[in-house]
Enzyme design. Structure first.
Site, PDB file in Angstrom:
ATOM      1  N   VAL A   1       0.757  -1.192   0.082  1.00  0.00           N
ATOM      2  CA  VAL A   1       0.136   0.050  -0.059  1.00  0.00           C
ATOM      3  C   VAL A   1       0.942   1.281   0.132  1.00  0.00           C
ATOM      4  O   VAL A   1       0.393   2.174  -0.447  1.00  0.00           O
ATOM      5  CB  VAL A   1      -1.009   0.040   1.235  1.00  0.00           C
ATOM      6  CG1 VAL A   1      -1.746   1.167   1.217  1.00  0.00           C
ATOM      7  CG2 VAL A   1      -1.866  -1.185   1.198  1.00  0.00           C
ATOM      8  N   CYS A   2       1.897   1.260   0.668  1.00  0.00           N
ATOM      9  CA  CYS A   2       2.951   2.527   0.750  1.00  0.00           C
ATOM     10  C   CYS A   2       3.291   3.248  -0.514  1.00  0.00           C
ATOM     11  O   CYS A   2       3.141   4.354  -0.488  1.00  0.00           O
ATOM     12  CB  CYS A   2       4.087   1.849   1.704  1.00  0.00           C
ATOM     13  SG  CYS A   2       3.778   1.081   3.318  1.00  0.00           S
TER      14      CYS A   2
END
Length: 211
Positions: free
Chosen positions: A25-26
């Site tokens: 997700v980062c």
């Protein structure tokens, strides 16, 4: 050494944490922040990212192309919090291992004006942080407060009994939210039908079906 208070913009800063470099997700969040850096800077806000990784990890991730799972040369500083003290100070350290997805809007005097913390799998909406920057700047400059759903250019509210009454008398209808779908009943062969099935609604999908 990175000093946060020496890197606050003219009107403040956004400090955001992510769990680890080279994860999932980062990069989507980091790239989204980078693509909006000009919007923050135009408002006098410095964007600062932070994780518990080393500066060497940050550098390697920045030097990895987006199509290969990297983030490319993002446009804001990436702080290496290898002691985890910054994450600890902002109360986002999870299990003494990684930082949760904390986002903090810091005023020019160092006061945290807005804070939100997402669990590890929940990605952030960067446009919402831009909106919160606008609310902070508006309240600082005009001395009024920002009601629910306020966006740049909207009317503010005076923080008095008379002010809230005046605002709601003109704007209460705007607080009901967007209409997501219409129940249209059409008649065919003298039979009314509901164009939305239970399956459609539960899945959050709205279809207008004309029979």
């Amino acid at each position: 050494d990175f000093n946060l208070y020496k890197n606050i913009g003219e009107k403040g800063a956004v400090l955001f944490f992510w769990p680890l470099d080279f994860t999932f997700v980062c990069p989507s969040e980091i790239i989204a922040f980078s693509k909006r850096v000009e919007e923050f800077e135009a408002r006098g806000i410095q964007v600062i990212g932070c994780s518990v990784d080393s500066e060497f990890s940050h550098f390697a991730w920045r030097e990895t192309a987006v199509e290969n799972g990297g983030i490319g040369r993002v446009k804001f500083p990436m702080v290496a919090d290898i002691t985890k003290q910054i994450a600890r100070d902002y109360d986002v350290l999870f299990g003494e291992s990684v930082a949760l997805r904390g986002s903090f809007l810091i005023d020019k005097d160092g006061t945290v004006r807005h804070a939100v913390i997402n669990d590890l799998p929940l990605g952030r909406n960067i446009d919402e942080m831009v909106r919160m920057v606008d609310t902070m700047i508006f309240t600082n400059e005009h001395g009024e407060v920002c009601p629910a759903g306020w966006n740049k250019g909207d009317e503010g509210m005076k923080d008095t009994t008379e002010g809230v009454a005046e605002y709601l008398s003109k704007n209460s209808d705007k607080l009901q939210g967007n209409l997501l779908g219409f129940y249209i009943h059409c008649q065919k062969e003298d039979k009314k039908t509901n164009p939305f099935s239970k399956w459609d609604i539960l899945k959050g999908q709205y279809y207008v079906k004309i029979y």
